[in-house]
Enzyme design. Sequence first.
Site, PDB file in Angstrom:
ATOM      1  N   GLU A  54       0.844  -1.194   0.000  1.00  0.00           N
ATOM      2  CA  GLU A  54       0.000   0.000   0.000  1.00  0.00           C
ATOM      3  C   GLU A  54       0.881   1.245   0.000  1.00  0.00           C
ATOM      4  O   GLU A  54       1.976   1.236   0.558  1.00  0.00           O
ATOM      5  CB  GLU A  54      -0.913  -0.001   1.226  1.00  0.00           C
ATOM      6  CG  GLU A  54      -1.876  -1.179   1.275  1.00  0.00           C
ATOM      7  CD  GLU A  54      -2.841  -1.243   0.107  1.00  0.00           C
ATOM      8  OE1 GLU A  54      -3.298  -0.169  -0.348  1.00  0.00           O
ATOM      9  OE2 GLU A  54      -3.128  -2.357  -0.363  1.00  0.00           O
ATOM     10  N   GLY A  55       0.396   2.298  -0.615  1.00  0.00           N
ATOM     11  CA  GLY A  55       1.131   3.559  -0.630  1.00  0.00           C
ATOM     12  C   GLY A  55       1.958   3.769  -1.881  1.00  0.00           C
ATOM     13  O   GLY A  55       2.640   4.775  -2.007  1.00  0.00           O
ATOM     14  N   CYS A  56       1.915   2.810  -2.783  1.00  0.00           N
ATOM     15  CA  CYS A  56       2.648   2.935  -4.039  1.00  0.00           C
ATOM     16  C   CYS A  56       1.688   3.368  -5.140  1.00  0.00           C
ATOM     17  O   CYS A  56       0.569   2.866  -5.227  1.00  0.00           O
ATOM     18  CB  CYS A  56       3.287   1.610  -4.428  1.00  0.00           C
ATOM     19  SG  CYS A  56       4.570   1.065  -3.292  1.00  0.00           S
ATOM     20  N   MET A  57       2.130   4.285  -5.973  1.00  0.00           N
ATOM     21  CA  MET A  57       1.328   4.727  -7.105  1.00  0.00           C
ATOM     22  C   MET A  57       1.165   3.575  -8.099  1.00  0.00           C
ATOM     23  O   MET A  57       0.110   3.370  -8.666  1.00  0.00           O
ATOM     24  CB  MET A  57       1.996   5.924  -7.777  1.00  0.00           C
ATOM     25  CG  MET A  57       1.167   6.563  -8.863  1.00  0.00           C
ATOM     26  SD  MET A  57       1.936   8.074  -9.464  1.00  0.00           S
ATOM     27  CE  MET A  57       3.035   7.396 -10.698  1.00  0.00           C
ATOM     28  N   SER A  58       2.228   2.830  -8.294  1.00  0.00           N
ATOM     29  CA  SER A  58       2.209   1.668  -9.184  1.00  0.00           C
ATOM     30  C   SER A  58       1.765   0.445  -8.393  1.00  0.00           C
ATOM     31  O   SER A  58       1.698   0.477  -7.172  1.00  0.00           O
ATOM     32  CB  SER A  58       3.611   1.414  -9.736  1.00  0.00           C
ATOM     33  OG  SER A  58       4.118   2.555 -10.352  1.00  0.00           O
TER      34      SER A  58
END
Length: 141
Positions: free
Chosen positions: A47-51
């Site tokens: 979680e927290g990744c754009m990708s």
Amino acid sequence: MTPSFEEIREAFSLFEGWEERYAYLIELGQNLPPFPLEEMTDKNKVEGCMSQVWLTAREENGRFFLNATSDAILVKGLIALILSLYNEKTPREILSVHIEEIFKELGLEDNLSPSRRNGFFSMVAKIQALAEKRENLPENG
């Protein structure tokens, strides 16, 4: 095969500009170990990744064995960097890495977008949380 962090650090020191470092990160990402499709689950998603990023960890003989992948080529390179720092390390070794200093040293702080930066540190946080959880267990637990 992911090179050692020292090899990555040395390569980064030889490059004159960010474009060369960017290309090198992409190359590193192309050489990640295979990631099983069946492991691309919500449980393994960072979680927290754009990708899209998936990370697995297993512990064996007191060391963490990590594997990860992404749907973005630059992020795969960042994963290779992270694996060079944390893979096959003990919880104590993982927790002793000064990742913010390394991030600055390699010029990532100045050359990655805020969303890529957040994603990078989200991956690191997940690995550190696993190490902290293990490090805080009683010796016989």
